[in-house]
Design a protein around this motif. Structure first.
Motif, PDB file in Angstrom:
ATOM      1  N   VAL A 160      33.047  46.315  44.539  1.00  0.00           N
ATOM      2  CA  VAL A 160      33.038  44.880  44.120  1.00  0.00           C
ATOM      3  C   VAL A 160      31.595  44.451  43.845  1.00  0.00           C
ATOM      4  O   VAL A 160      30.807  44.338  44.379  1.00  0.00           O
ATOM      5  N   VAL A 162      29.913  40.881  42.318  1.00  0.00           N
ATOM      6  CA  VAL A 162      30.163  39.346  42.156  1.00  0.00           C
ATOM      7  C   VAL A 162      29.274  38.848  41.379  1.00  0.00           C
ATOM      8  O   VAL A 162      27.854  38.805  41.735  1.00  0.00           O
ATOM      9  N   TYR A 200      33.432  40.488  39.371  1.00  0.00           N
ATOM     10  CA  TYR A 200      34.138  39.171  39.206  1.00  0.00           C
ATOM     11  C   TYR A 200      33.019  38.218  38.522  1.00  0.00           C
ATOM     12  O   TYR A 200      31.787  38.497  39.156  1.00  0.00           O
ATOM     13  N   ARG A 230      36.799  40.752  35.471  1.00  0.00           N
ATOM     14  CA  ARG A 230      37.710  39.757  35.869  1.00  0.00           C
ATOM     15  C   ARG A 230      36.847  38.484  35.795  1.00  0.00           C
ATOM     16  O   ARG A 230      36.199  38.074  36.572  1.00  0.00           O
ATOM     17  N   THR A 231      36.946  37.889  34.517  1.00  0.00           N
ATOM     18  CA  THR A 231      36.303  36.400  34.411  1.00  0.00           C
ATOM     19  C   THR A 231      37.288  35.271  34.869  1.00  0.00           C
ATOM     20  O   THR A 231      38.371  35.470  35.257  1.00  0.00           O
ATOM     21  N   SER A 233      37.222  34.250  37.934  1.00  0.00           N
ATOM     22  CA  SER A 233      37.577  34.547  39.178  1.00  0.00           C
ATOM     23  C   SER A 233      36.367  34.148  40.104  1.00  0.00           C
ATOM     24  O   SER A 233      35.285  35.076  40.325  1.00  0.00           O
ATOM     25  N   VAL A 235      34.691  33.774  43.752  1.00  0.00           N
ATOM     26  CA  VAL A 235      35.002  34.233  45.130  1.00  0.00           C
ATOM     27  C   VAL A 235      35.337  33.119  46.307  1.00  0.00           C
ATOM     28  O   VAL A 235      34.818  32.219  46.389  1.00  0.00           O
ATOM     29  N   VAL A 245      39.539  36.610  46.097  1.00  0.00           N
ATOM     30  CA  VAL A 245      39.596  35.996  45.079  1.00  0.00           C
ATOM     31  C   VAL A 245      40.927  35.737  44.272  1.00  0.00           C
ATOM     32  O   VAL A 245      42.126  36.474  44.404  1.00  0.00           O
TER      33      VAL A 245
END
Length: 419
Positions: A160, A162, A200, A230-231, A233, A235, A245
């Motif tokens: 992931v 971020v 994200y 993935r917009t 989004s 945390v 998320v």
């Protein structure tokens, strides 16, 4: 300090600090550069060390080596923890002090976790060589663990990222290329190509500082590499091996935090006005209000052009450091400082997404694809501070481009009990 040779103390051996020191090379002052490490680091390429494309020595050079020809300059390895402005001294973590006539703060920035410092225990950041080597170890160890699980393990790790700014986009793209190209034939019981790379971004699009057409191209290029973008989004929580998320909890092998930047605490040291990100608000000559002879440059300063601050980029810090160094040099030599205001020469804004994929804004022109990638490569090679680094990086990039290989896939930093 009457009767003594005057001293310029520069805190930070990054782009701004070194540029200021070099501008003072022929000036009749003593220059002291203080940094927590003994090396100058080319941070824009740290992600390539983290993803095994480059070695640490390709992008870092001992600061003493860069300054060895400057007879008036000394390098001290130490961490500054405060400034006593009344006594005109910087205070180091061991309690020692270095007094100054002029002080240049070029301490840079660190990542911010938006009020959740506990997330830093699980999420990896990318600001130092230690960070990059730790990330590289974690990424490669995730595949080794999957391989060790044997044929019963059919799913490769999930990673992931971020933050959809340049660092996050570059990291996600490089990680996807590493899993799908470099490592695809190196394991027998797990398939690296099946690894998930999820990016994200809390905002509506990646690379929000770029024009929308380039942002859309970057998102498409990432998707073609296999990155799940993935917009919208943000945390919500980070724990051991997991991230939450949008109410969904996802198990992950490594969490890479590339969102939120805060200036290091120079404003707190001086008890002066700070911008929203903690950067010192400076005047048109980078002087700190109420503190004679004190300047702040680079990521630690908030220098506005119109209603917008200059971006946190290497060319910005270099130009600011050179300008401030020249102003101090003029005063130290008994001349008037230049009345010419600082003008930033915009080298453009760039981000690379992967092999032959990049976006750039140069002179108002929007570039993407191979053209932008070539421009990005040239600019970054030129920004490297010595010929050896330029040569080794160029050779590594050329080899990787033709072979799709990465030569720095070593797992280090694992301590084993002797005996």
């Amino acid at each position: 300090m009457t009767g003594k040779r005057r001293r310029v103390v520069i805190v930070g051996a990054g782009f701004g600090g070194l540029a200021a020191a070099k501008a003072l090379k022929a000036t009749p002052v003593d220059v002291v550069v203080v940094d927590r490490t003994n090396h100058h680091l080319f941070q824009p390429l740290l992600y390539q060390v983290a993803t095994a494309a480059l070695s640490a020595t390709d992008i870092a050079v001992a600061a003493r080596t860069l300054l060895r020809r400057q007879a008036n300059t000394a390098m001290i390895m130490g961490e500054v923890t405060g400034v006593d402005h009344k006594r005109r001294c910087v205070i180091l973590s061991d309690g020692s002090e270095i007094c100054y006539d002029w002080l240049i703060l070029a301490t840079g920035a660190a990542y911010s976790f938006f009020g959740h410092p506990e997330w830093s225990r699980e999420a990896c950041v990318l600001k130092s060589l230690d960070d990059a080597l730790d990330i590289r170890r974690r990424l490669l160890c995730a595949f080794e663990a999957a391989e060790r699980a044997g044929p019963a393990r059919t799913v490769a790790p999930t990673f992931v990222v971020v933050g959809g700014g340049p660092t996050g986009v570059e990291m996600a793209g490089a990680l996807a290329e590493m899993t799908r190209q470099t490592l695809r034939r190196e394991f027998r019981h797990t398939n690296p190509e099946s690894a998930r790379v999820i990016l994200y971004e809390a905002g509506p699009r990646v690379l929000s500082a770029f024009p929308e057409n380039l942002s859309a191209y970057a998102a498409q290029a990432l998707a073609e590499l296999g990155v799940e973008v993935r917009t919208g989004s943000a945390v919500e929580d980070i724990g051991e091996g997991r991230v939450r998320v949008g109410g969904e909890t996802l198990e992950t092998a490594v969490i890479l935090w590339c969102a939120g930047v805060a200036a290091r605490p120079a404003a707190e040291w001086l008890n002066v006005e700070a911008a929203r990100n903690g950067a010192v608000v400076v005047g048109p000559d980078f002087a700190v209000a109420g503190h004679e002879g004190v300047y702040a440059i680079g990521d630690v300063c908030h220098y506005a052009v119109g209603d917008r601050p200059l971006p946190a980029l290497a060319p910005v810090a270099k130009q600011q450091g050179r300008w401030v160094g020249r102003q101090i040099a003029a005063v130290a030599a008994g001349r008037r400082s230049s009345k010419t205001a600082f003008r930033y020469q915009d080298w453009g804004t760039m981000a690379v997404i992967g092999r032959s994929r990049a976006v750039a804004v140069l002179g108002g022109r929007h570039l993407r694809g191979v053209t932008a990638w070539l421009a990005w490569s040239l600019v970054h090679l030129m920004l490297l501070v010595d010929f050896r680094s330029r040569l080794t990086v160029y050779i590594n990039w050329t080899w990787a481009w033709f072979t799709r290989g990465r030569g720095a896939r070593l797992i280090t930093g694992i301590r084993r009990r002797s005996g």
